[in-house]
Design a protein around this motif. Structure first.
Motif, PDB file in Angstrom:
ATOM      1  N   ASP A   1      54.020  60.201  68.059  1.00  0.00           N
ATOM      2  CA  ASP A   1      54.739  61.365  67.533  1.00  0.00           C
ATOM      3  C   ASP A   1      54.141  62.638  68.140  1.00  0.00           C
ATOM      4  O   ASP A   1      53.203  63.231  67.598  1.00  0.00           O
ATOM      5  CB  ASP A   1      54.638  61.392  66.006  1.00  0.00           C
ATOM      6  CG  ASP A   1      55.554  62.439  65.375  1.00  0.00           C
ATOM      7  OD1 ASP A   1      55.939  63.392  66.075  1.00  0.00           O
ATOM      8  OD2 ASP A   1      55.861  62.310  64.172  1.00  0.00           O
ATOM      9  N   GLU A   2      54.671  63.048  69.263  1.00  0.00           N
ATOM     10  CA  GLU A   2      54.134  64.209  69.982  1.00  0.00           C
ATOM     11  C   GLU A   2      54.314  65.501  69.189  1.00  0.00           C
ATOM     12  O   GLU A   2      53.481  66.406  69.271  1.00  0.00           O
ATOM     13  CB  GLU A   2      54.818  64.335  71.346  1.00  0.00           C
ATOM     14  CG  GLU A   2      54.559  63.173  72.289  1.00  0.00           C
ATOM     15  CD  GLU A   2      53.078  63.019  72.616  1.00  0.00           C
ATOM     16  OE1 GLU A   2      52.372  64.053  72.679  1.00  0.00           O
ATOM     17  OE2 GLU A   2      52.620  61.877  72.785  1.00  0.00           O
ATOM     18  N   GLU A   3      55.378  65.576  68.430  1.00  0.00           N
ATOM     19  CA  GLU A   3      55.633  66.789  67.660  1.00  0.00           C
ATOM     20  C   GLU A   3      54.583  66.969  66.565  1.00  0.00           C
ATOM     21  O   GLU A   3      54.073  68.070  66.353  1.00  0.00           O
ATOM     22  CB  GLU A   3      57.030  66.721  67.042  1.00  0.00           C
ATOM     23  CG  GLU A   3      57.441  67.993  66.326  1.00  0.00           C
ATOM     24  CD  GLU A   3      58.880  67.948  65.870  1.00  0.00           C
ATOM     25  OE1 GLU A   3      59.137  68.348  64.719  1.00  0.00           O
ATOM     26  OE2 GLU A   3      59.744  67.511  66.655  1.00  0.00           O
ATOM     27  N   GLU A   4      54.248  65.863  65.871  1.00  0.00           N
ATOM     28  CA  GLU A   4      53.258  65.955  64.804  1.00  0.00           C
ATOM     29  C   GLU A   4      51.864  66.250  65.348  1.00  0.00           C
ATOM     30  O   GLU A   4      51.055  66.893  64.681  1.00  0.00           O
ATOM     31  CB  GLU A   4      53.228  64.665  63.983  1.00  0.00           C
ATOM     32  CG  GLU A   4      52.333  64.784  62.748  1.00  0.00           C
ATOM     33  CD  GLU A   4      52.377  63.546  61.878  1.00  0.00           C
ATOM     34  OE1 GLU A   4      53.040  63.600  60.830  1.00  0.00           O
ATOM     35  OE2 GLU A   4      51.749  62.532  62.268  1.00  0.00           O
ATOM     36  N   LYS A   5      51.579  65.785  66.552  1.00  0.00           N
ATOM     37  CA  LYS A   5      50.266  66.036  67.151  1.00  0.00           C
ATOM     38  C   LYS A   5      49.981  67.531  67.279  1.00  0.00           C
ATOM     39  O   LYS A   5      48.826  67.949  67.267  1.00  0.00           O
ATOM     40  CB  LYS A   5      50.169  65.375  68.523  1.00  0.00           C
ATOM     41  CG  LYS A   5      49.985  63.863  68.478  1.00  0.00           C
ATOM     42  CD  LYS A   5      49.869  63.301  69.880  1.00  0.00           C
ATOM     43  CE  LYS A   5      49.733  61.784  69.873  1.00  0.00           C
ATOM     44  NZ  LYS A   5      49.648  61.230  71.234  1.00  0.00           N
ATOM     45  N   GLN A   6      51.038  68.316  67.427  1.00  0.00           N
ATOM     46  CA  GLN A   6      50.848  69.756  67.540  1.00  0.00           C
ATOM     47  C   GLN A   6      50.262  70.338  66.260  1.00  0.00           C
ATOM     48  O   GLN A   6      49.654  71.410  66.271  1.00  0.00           O
ATOM     49  CB  GLN A   6      52.190  70.428  67.859  1.00  0.00           C
ATOM     50  CG  GLN A   6      52.773  70.016  69.202  1.00  0.00           C
ATOM     51  CD  GLN A   6      54.123  70.653  69.466  1.00  0.00           C
ATOM     52  OE1 GLN A   6      54.458  71.691  68.880  1.00  0.00           O
ATOM     53  NE2 GLN A   6      54.910  70.053  70.333  1.00  0.00           N
ATOM     54  N   ILE A   7      50.445  69.633  65.153  1.00  0.00           N
ATOM     55  CA  ILE A   7      49.865  70.052  63.878  1.00  0.00           C
ATOM     56  C   ILE A   7      48.559  69.323  63.610  1.00  0.00           C
ATOM     57  O   ILE A   7      47.544  69.922  63.258  1.00  0.00           O
ATOM     58  CB  ILE A   7      50.847  69.781  62.714  1.00  0.00           C
ATOM     59  CG1 ILE A   7      52.162  70.519  62.938  1.00  0.00           C
ATOM     60  CG2 ILE A   7      50.214  70.173  61.384  1.00  0.00           C
ATOM     61  CD1 ILE A   7      53.236  70.181  61.925  1.00  0.00           C
ATOM     62  N   SER A   8      48.573  68.000  63.802  1.00  0.00           N
ATOM     63  CA  SER A   8      47.451  67.164  63.367  1.00  0.00           C
ATOM     64  C   SER A   8      46.186  67.344  64.208  1.00  0.00           C
ATOM     65  O   SER A   8      45.076  67.350  63.663  1.00  0.00           O
ATOM     66  CB  SER A   8      47.854  65.692  63.355  1.00  0.00           C
ATOM     67  OG  SER A   8      48.306  65.272  64.623  1.00  0.00           O
ATOM     68  N   ILE A   9      46.320  67.482  65.510  1.00  0.00           N
ATOM     69  CA  ILE A   9      45.131  67.605  66.355  1.00  0.00           C
ATOM     70  C   ILE A   9      44.382  68.918  66.076  1.00  0.00           C
ATOM     71  O   ILE A   9      43.168  68.897  65.812  1.00  0.00           O
ATOM     72  CB  ILE A   9      45.484  67.464  67.844  1.00  0.00           C
ATOM     73  CG1 ILE A   9      45.919  66.020  68.134  1.00  0.00           C
ATOM     74  CG2 ILE A   9      44.291  67.837  68.728  1.00  0.00           C
ATOM     75  CD1 ILE A   9      46.376  65.777  69.568  1.00  0.00           C
ATOM     76  N   PRO A  10      45.069  70.080  66.096  1.00  0.00           N
ATOM     77  CA  PRO A  10      44.339  71.318  65.736  1.00  0.00           C
ATOM     78  C   PRO A  10      43.804  71.279  64.307  1.00  0.00           C
ATOM     79  O   PRO A  10      42.726  71.822  64.033  1.00  0.00           O
ATOM     80  CB  PRO A  10      45.403  72.410  65.890  1.00  0.00           C
ATOM     81  CG  PRO A  10      46.425  71.837  66.801  1.00  0.00           C
ATOM     82  CD  PRO A  10      46.449  70.361  66.497  1.00  0.00           C
ATOM     83  N   ALA A  11      44.541  70.627  63.398  1.00  0.00           N
ATOM     84  CA  ALA A  11      44.094  70.548  62.005  1.00  0.00           C
ATOM     85  C   ALA A  11      42.796  69.755  61.889  1.00  0.00           C
ATOM     86  O   ALA A  11      41.904  70.114  61.117  1.00  0.00           O
ATOM     87  CB  ALA A  11      45.177  69.905  61.142  1.00  0.00           C
ATOM     88  N   THR A  12      42.680  68.666  62.657  1.00  0.00           N
ATOM     89  CA  THR A  12      41.463  67.860  62.623  1.00  0.00           C
ATOM     90  C   THR A  12      40.270  68.647  63.141  1.00  0.00           C
ATOM     91  O   THR A  12      39.192  68.651  62.527  1.00  0.00           O
ATOM     92  CB  THR A  12      41.637  66.588  63.478  1.00  0.00           C
ATOM     93  OG1 THR A  12      42.755  65.850  62.995  1.00  0.00           O
ATOM     94  CG2 THR A  12      40.402  65.710  63.418  1.00  0.00           C
ATOM     95  N   ILE A  13      40.465  69.324  64.269  1.00  0.00           N
ATOM     96  CA  ILE A  13      39.380  70.124  64.846  1.00  0.00           C
ATOM     97  C   ILE A  13      38.951  71.214  63.866  1.00  0.00           C
ATOM     98  O   ILE A  13      37.761  71.424  63.624  1.00  0.00           O
ATOM     99  CB  ILE A  13      39.832  70.750  66.185  1.00  0.00           C
ATOM    100  CG1 ILE A  13      40.101  69.638  67.210  1.00  0.00           C
ATOM    101  CG2 ILE A  13      38.775  71.716  66.714  1.00  0.00           C
ATOM    102  CD1 ILE A  13      40.753  70.130  68.484  1.00  0.00           C
ATOM    103  N   SER A  14      39.944  71.887  63.291  1.00  0.00           N
ATOM    104  CA  SER A  14      39.663  72.954  62.328  1.00  0.00           C
ATOM    105  C   SER A  14      38.895  72.413  61.126  1.00  0.00           C
ATOM    106  O   SER A  14      37.937  73.031  60.636  1.00  0.00           O
ATOM    107  CB  SER A  14      40.980  73.590  61.871  1.00  0.00           C
ATOM    108  OG  SER A  14      40.764  74.517  60.847  1.00  0.00           O
TER     109      SER A  14
END
Length: 474
Positions: free
Chosen positions: A367-380
């Motif tokens: 899900d490339e669209e969700e990665k735009q939310i989930s990846i920065p959220a994990t780092i944050s």
């Protein structure tokens, strides 16, 4: 047309239109709305917008997570809506109309400590680094510290205490200044009041217990003990609020043409006197009682239960805003016991929330669209900012949030059970290990590993067993 003009028009419609917005501002990642009628906001449609990473309501504000481009989005929103922007402080003031008494109390507490957090984080890192170079015997077969074999590092160790002392010993100055700022009174008077609580003329708070004789001010008919309140939170808060209340009331009755002379005098002098005769001693006892109860809970035979409950419930506390009360308790623990065993559990909770999102990234790796939310959220999240992870992913699916709570609870039991203590508040994620006392770092690392692995595995298990918990996942 701006980059987000179309999205801004949509959001304006979904929050109920211009007439439903009492105030709007933004912070680092979120749009902050004070809505006249929150029921008019179509949360489902808002969260379906591609630009939106989640929503939540906190402290009387309806907040929409946009991400790092929120400032650009805000500018486009203001342009298409025709609304006059206001400051974050004005938004907070407007939001208090939507709060009950407890929420307003907690919001005020948060506003006092929020300006102090950057200094506290830096101070925690400095104390941690000083302990590493000054207390851990790493050299010459484990018999000497770095400062014992190097004049350079010895100098660094001594120099850094200048900053650490300024932050923690003189903490009351920051508290009384922050209260003056928040209450809209004269900030320099708040600073002066804080200095009178930690003046070198006074007996240092840390020396009171072992002092053979406490110096006094002798007024003939009465004597007042000259005790300092270094690192004390509640005495400073009581004094700060008294000063603000006195100044506001004196200003109402003193003629304007002599207010510059009389208002500071009539507000500051009585406050300093009352602080040292009444509020200081009372505040000291209250603070000592609170910190002693918390410390006893974390060191008693049932400390595992306290840790399990706190670790499990901290993330829900963040949603309600009640987590702000832990700042005052942490600072009181630091002043009384030389460190805090409460804060490490907070860092572990943040890590656990990030690990649950990491599992979602794995499960939804296509899900490339969700990665735009989930990846920065994990780092944050791993760096101590949990809102994008919690509201953008974990609460959306629900079961990752539960998995993180369970992992946080287990990690907290390990942390408290092994006596982990932090020097101070620090970066509330993986870098938080730098604020842990050196002798406790190995066990905190174990607790961190648990906070990473357990939520990750549980999230995958819950997903496989379809523990949906009202999630929106297909």
């Amino acid at each position: 047309m701006g980059k987000f003009s179309n999205d801004a028009r949509q959001l304006l419609e979904y929050v109920g239109g211009k007439e439903n917005i009492a105030a709007v501002s933004h912070c680092a990642t979120r749009m902050r709305f004070v809505l006249r009628d929150t029921k008019k906001a179509d949360v489902k449609k808002i969260e379906e917008m591609k630009v939106v990473k989640g929503t939540f309501t906190q402290a009387g504000q309806f907040q929409v997570i946009i991400g790092n481009e929120v400032s650009t989005f805000y500018n486009d929103f203001m342009e298409v809506s025709g609304i006059d922007g206001v400051s974050k402080e004005e938004v907070k003031a407007a939001a208090k109309n939507n709060m009950n008494f407890l929420q307003r109390l907690l919001a005020n507490l948060a506003e006092i400590f929020a300006p102090l957090i950057p200094a506290l984080v830096v101070g925690g890192l400095i104390l941690g680094f000083r302990n590493v170079i000054g207390d851990i015997k790493l050299l010459e077969g484990g018999t000497k510290t770095l400062t014992q074999v190097s004049q350079f590092w010895s100098g660094v160790h001594s120099f850094l205490w200048l900053i650490g002392e300024a932050i923690f010993f003189f903490l009351p100055v920051g508290i009384t200044w922050s209260i003056s700022k928040k209450m809209g009174t004269t900030q320099i008077l708040g600073i002066v009041l804080g200095i009178t609580l930690v003046s070198p003329q006074l007996l240092n708070a840390y020396a009171v217990a072992g002092a053979k004789e406490i110096p006094v001010w002798n007024f003939g008919f009465a004597k007042v003990q000259m005790i300092g309140y270094q690192a004390q939170v509640i005495p400073a808060m009581l004094a700060g609020f008294l000063l603000a209340i006195l100044e506001k009331n004196v200003r109402r009755i003193v003629p304007e043409y002599i207010s510059m002379i009389l208002v500071p005098f009539l507000a500051l002098v009585p406050t300093v006197l009352i602080a040292h005769t009444v509020l200081g001693p009372i505040g000291w006892k209250i603070g000592a009682a609170i910190s002693s109860v918390v410390y006893a809970s974390l060191t008693s035979s049932v400390k595992w239960l306290f840790a399990a409950v706190f670790g499990f419930t901290y993330a829900p506390l963040v949603i309600t805003g009640l987590h702000h009360m832990t700042n005052a308790i942490d600072l009181q623990l630091m002043g009384q016991f030389g460190g805090t065993n409460l804060w490490p559990m907070i860092a572990l909770s943040n890590i656990a929330q990030g690990s649950a999102v990491l599992a979602i990234i794995y499960l939804h790796r296509k899900d490339e669209e969700e990665k735009q939310i989930s990846i920065p959220a994990t780092i944050s999240c791993y760096l101590g900012v949990t809102e994008p992870a919690m509201f953008g992913i974990n609460l959306k699916y629900a079961y990752p949030f539960l998995a993180a709570m369970i992992g946080s609870s287990i990690a907290a039991v390990i942390s408290v059970g092994s006596g982990v203590m932090a020097n101070s508040i620090g970066v509330g994620g993986i870098p938080g290990i730098l604020s842990i006392k050196p002798q406790n770092m190995p066990m905190f690392a174990v607790a961190m590993l648990v906070a990473i692995v357990v939520p990750f595995i549980l999230t995958i298990i819950f997903n496989k067993r379809k523990v949906a918990l009202n999630s929106t996942e297909c």
